[in-house]
Enzyme design. Structure first.
Site, PDB file in Angstrom:
ATOM      1  N   LYS A 158       0.832  -1.209   0.000  1.00  0.00           N
ATOM      2  CA  LYS A 158       0.000   0.000   0.000  1.00  0.00           C
ATOM      3  C   LYS A 158       0.861   1.252   0.000  1.00  0.00           C
ATOM      4  O   LYS A 158       1.957   1.260   0.559  1.00  0.00           O
ATOM      5  CB  LYS A 158      -0.920   0.012   1.243  1.00  0.00           C
ATOM      6  CG  LYS A 158      -1.909  -1.136   1.254  1.00  0.00           C
ATOM      7  CD  LYS A 158      -2.734  -1.188   2.525  1.00  0.00           C
ATOM      8  CE  LYS A 158      -3.823  -0.160   2.574  1.00  0.00           C
ATOM      9  NZ  LYS A 158      -4.734  -0.390   3.739  1.00  0.00           N
ATOM     10  N   PHE A 202      -2.905  -9.223   3.643  1.00  0.00           N
ATOM     11  CA  PHE A 202      -4.065  -9.075   2.763  1.00  0.00           C
ATOM     12  C   PHE A 202      -5.193  -9.907   3.359  1.00  0.00           C
ATOM     13  O   PHE A 202      -5.097 -11.133   3.444  1.00  0.00           O
ATOM     14  CB  PHE A 202      -3.699  -9.571   1.355  1.00  0.00           C
ATOM     15  CG  PHE A 202      -4.829  -9.482   0.373  1.00  0.00           C
ATOM     16  CD1 PHE A 202      -5.277  -8.256  -0.078  1.00  0.00           C
ATOM     17  CD2 PHE A 202      -5.440 -10.633  -0.119  1.00  0.00           C
ATOM     18  CE1 PHE A 202      -6.316  -8.163  -0.992  1.00  0.00           C
ATOM     19  CE2 PHE A 202      -6.484 -10.549  -1.031  1.00  0.00           C
ATOM     20  CZ  PHE A 202      -6.920  -9.319  -1.469  1.00  0.00           C
ATOM     21  N   ARG A 291     -11.789  14.451   7.191  1.00  0.00           N
ATOM     22  CA  ARG A 291     -12.650  15.343   6.386  1.00  0.00           C
ATOM     23  C   ARG A 291     -14.056  14.770   6.357  1.00  0.00           C
ATOM     24  O   ARG A 291     -14.305  13.669   6.828  1.00  0.00           O
ATOM     25  CB  ARG A 291     -12.107  15.437   4.965  1.00  0.00           C
ATOM     26  CG  ARG A 291     -11.931  14.054   4.348  1.00  0.00           C
ATOM     27  CD  ARG A 291     -11.686  14.104   2.864  1.00  0.00           C
ATOM     28  NE  ARG A 291     -11.279  12.811   2.331  1.00  0.00           N
ATOM     29  CZ  ARG A 291     -12.100  11.828   2.000  1.00  0.00           C
ATOM     30  NH1 ARG A 291     -13.405  11.955   2.168  1.00  0.00           N
ATOM     31  NH2 ARG A 291     -11.636  10.690   1.515  1.00  0.00           N
TER      32      ARG A 291
HETATM   33  P1  ADP Z   1      -7.288   4.283   0.223  1.00  0.00           P
HETATM   34  O1  ADP Z   1      -6.824   5.347   1.152  1.00  0.00           O
HETATM   35  O2  ADP Z   1      -6.498   4.195  -1.043  1.00  0.00           O
HETATM   36  O3  ADP Z   1      -8.772   4.329  -0.011  1.00  0.00           O
HETATM   37  P2  ADP Z   1      -7.594   2.216   2.270  1.00  0.00           P
HETATM   38  O4  ADP Z   1      -6.510   1.851   3.191  1.00  0.00           O
HETATM   39  O5  ADP Z   1      -8.704   3.072   2.816  1.00  0.00           O
HETATM   40  O6  ADP Z   1      -6.970   2.902   0.958  1.00  0.00           O
HETATM   41  O7  ADP Z   1      -8.234   0.924   1.653  1.00  0.00           O
HETATM   42  C1  ADP Z   1      -9.229   0.975   0.644  1.00  0.00           C
HETATM   43  C2  ADP Z   1      -9.856  -0.388   0.454  1.00  0.00           C
HETATM   44  O8  ADP Z   1      -8.856  -1.353   0.078  1.00  0.00           O
HETATM   45  C3  ADP Z   1     -10.468  -0.971   1.728  1.00  0.00           C
HETATM   46  O9  ADP Z   1     -11.775  -0.511   1.929  1.00  0.00           O
HETATM   47  C4  ADP Z   1     -10.418  -2.444   1.406  1.00  0.00           C
HETATM   48  O10 ADP Z   1     -11.443  -2.793   0.513  1.00  0.00           O
HETATM   49  C5  ADP Z   1      -9.099  -2.616   0.678  1.00  0.00           C
HETATM   50  N1  ADP Z   1      -8.021  -2.951   1.633  1.00  0.00           N
HETATM   51  C6  ADP Z   1      -7.234  -2.092   2.325  1.00  0.00           C
HETATM   52  N2  ADP Z   1      -6.380  -2.750   3.138  1.00  0.00           N
HETATM   53  C7  ADP Z   1      -6.627  -4.073   2.968  1.00  0.00           C
HETATM   54  C8  ADP Z   1      -6.072  -5.288   3.516  1.00  0.00           C
HETATM   55  N3  ADP Z   1      -5.079  -5.270   4.401  1.00  0.00           N
HETATM   56  N4  ADP Z   1      -6.593  -6.463   3.083  1.00  0.00           N
HETATM   57  C9  ADP Z   1      -7.588  -6.503   2.161  1.00  0.00           C
HETATM   58  N5  ADP Z   1      -8.146  -5.412   1.604  1.00  0.00           N
HETATM   59  C10 ADP Z   1      -7.679  -4.213   1.989  1.00  0.00           C
END
Ligand code: ADP
Length: 447
Positions: A158, A202, A291
């Protein structure tokens, strides 16, 4: 209270903020690019200022232009809305330096939560359990391999500066890690100008559940319940509901309590959302958005509280004035995000709206700046409308949503309305038996 608020945004959210201001007796200033001069919020605002050409970098993201517009019009506060400058700490600082109130949290908190690695560390210290992950930013491929082995596959790479699901790649084994890392870094650099990435486990079947909080900056914090945003495409929310069909009363109480306690300890001011993944009865913190959020209406519908009004009131220095026990929860709300996109292949579909008819009736709310004859410009996010319904029960809300989606007519361009009609009729969605990966399978013809 403020006398004049400048709305530094566009589309449905600019209109949403304008409506809150109007009801509070606050004058409004719309800023817009040349592509938006006929936008609904520009027509309805008391004053408007053109701040540049269509590309967002030259208009909605142009900090000197936005702040000059506030100075020229004598606005005493700026509402940044959602996206654009809403999570830009420097913009918040500059707004204050120019004698204007930034309607949002302190620049320090925006900065802290905008760095997702720092945010996870802070959240842990504040008592919010993070998704298990690596021990810091990934240095190189060898470091990624070491971290991934410690976490256990599959892992998710990420972007530390992440947002909108960009810079996120899964690797199911060591053989996939190198390529996924390079892709994630490239995407993160392209989207945020920062290639820093980190690793998380994940989760294979989670739901996305988030908590809406409001703090006064002096340790008084309340929550407005959770929102379930599990139906997603490319990690972006498509349908949101409140309350979550997956939680029992004890889990709901626990989640609300740990969120409020954490934000009270932080001394957080303004609206904020704590996002969690929920799997096998456990919550894992993923990030905080400092926000207003697109999906805030579902929380408003089940509490009867105008969250934008509360955000403005607190920014103007008013006391919170109520406690958690004063917030009453009633019924169920669901929101569909309607995009100007082909409903199956999601190709952007800007253009002229030739016919427009909104649904109405009991428990139906439409958040949109569309009107017959308006143009959806090709330069911005494809969200054009949100359809929100409220019912006494989830079943009533679902039936109402199905009815309202049937009435909604947006002619002239492709929209995702047909996709939403299919989602509300899907047995898995009706049963609430889905995870964050369900919608992708459903769109591909499975699920
Ligand atoms: P962004 O800031 O890009 O929106 P987030 O951290 O909020 O990223 O994650 C967005 C989406 O990605 C989450 O709602 C979920 O669906 C998926 N996601 C994030 N982290 C994980 C993880 N560790 N395992 C599986 N899916 C994930």
């Amino acid at each position: 209270m403020f006398e004049k608020v400048l709305i530094a945004n566009r589309g449905e959210i600019a209109l949403r903020i304008l409506r809150a201001c109007s009801e509070m007796g606050i004058a409004t200033v719309a800023v817009h690019s040349t592509a938006d001069e006929d936008a609904m919020h520009v027509r309805l605002a008391d004053e408007s200022v053109c701040i540049g050409p269509p590309p967002a970098a030259e208009s909605y993201l142009n900090i000197p232009a936005v702040i000059s517009a506030a100075t020229i019009t004598g606005a005493d506060a700026i509402h940044p809305g959602v996206g654009f400058l809403a999570e830009n700490a420097r913009f918040a600082e500059l707004t204050a330096e120019h004698g204007c109130v930034f309607i949002g949290p302190s620049p320090e908190h925006i900065r802290l939560m905008g760095d997702k690695i720092a945010a996870k560390k802070t959240a842990k210290e504040l008592g919010l359990p993070p998704v298990p992950g690596g021990d810091g930013p990934v240095k190189d491929e060898a470091d990624a391999k070491r971290q991934a082995r410690a976490i256990g596959y599959p892992v998710l790479i990420k972007a530390s500066a992440g947002g909108g699901g960009r810079g996120m790649k899964a690797a199911h084994g060591e053989n996939e890690l190198g390529a996924a890392l390079a892709l994630a870094q490239r995407e993160a650099h392209g989207a945020f100008g920062d290639a820093t990435v980190y690793l998380e486990r994940f989760l294979e079947h989670p739901r996305h559940i988030e908590v809406q909080i409001l703090g006064d900056g002096h340790g008084h914090v309340v929550h407005f319940g959770e929102r379930d945003c599990t139906p997603q495409r490319r990690h972006q929310k498509v349908v949101e509901e409140a309350p979550s069909p997956a939680l029992n009363a004890a889990e709901r109480e626990h989640l609300g309590r740990i969120s409020v306690e954490a934000m009270a300890k932080l001394g957080y001011r303004s609206l904020g959302t704590l996002e969690f993944l929920y799997q096998n009865g456990e919550f894992f913190f993923i990030e905080m958005n400092t926000r207003l959020q697109v999906e805030h209406p579902v929380s408003e519908m089940i509490t009867g509280v105008d969250l934008v009004r509360e955000q403005i009131r607190l920014a103007a220095g008013a006391p919170l004035g109520y406690a958690q026990s004063d917030i009453a929860f009633s019924g169920h709300a669901i929101e569909c995000r309607i995009n100007a996109e082909h409903p199956r292949n999601f190709t952007p579909a800007p253009g002229k709206i030739t016919e427009y008819h909104t649904p109405g009736g009991m428990g139906v709310r439409v958040e949109s700046g569309l009107y017959s004859g308006c143009r959806v410009p090709p330069y911005y996010d494809s969200l054009i409308a949100k359809l929100v319904v409220h019912g006494r029960t989830r079943n009533e809300a679902l039936m109402r949503l199905r009815r309202a989606l049937g009435e909604y007519v947006i002619g002239g361009i492709d929209t995702t309305l047909p996709l939403h009609r299919d989602i509300v009729a899907a047995p898995a969605f009706i049963d609430g038996a889905i995870d964050i990966h369900w919608l992708e399978r459903f769109v591909a013809g499975g699920g």
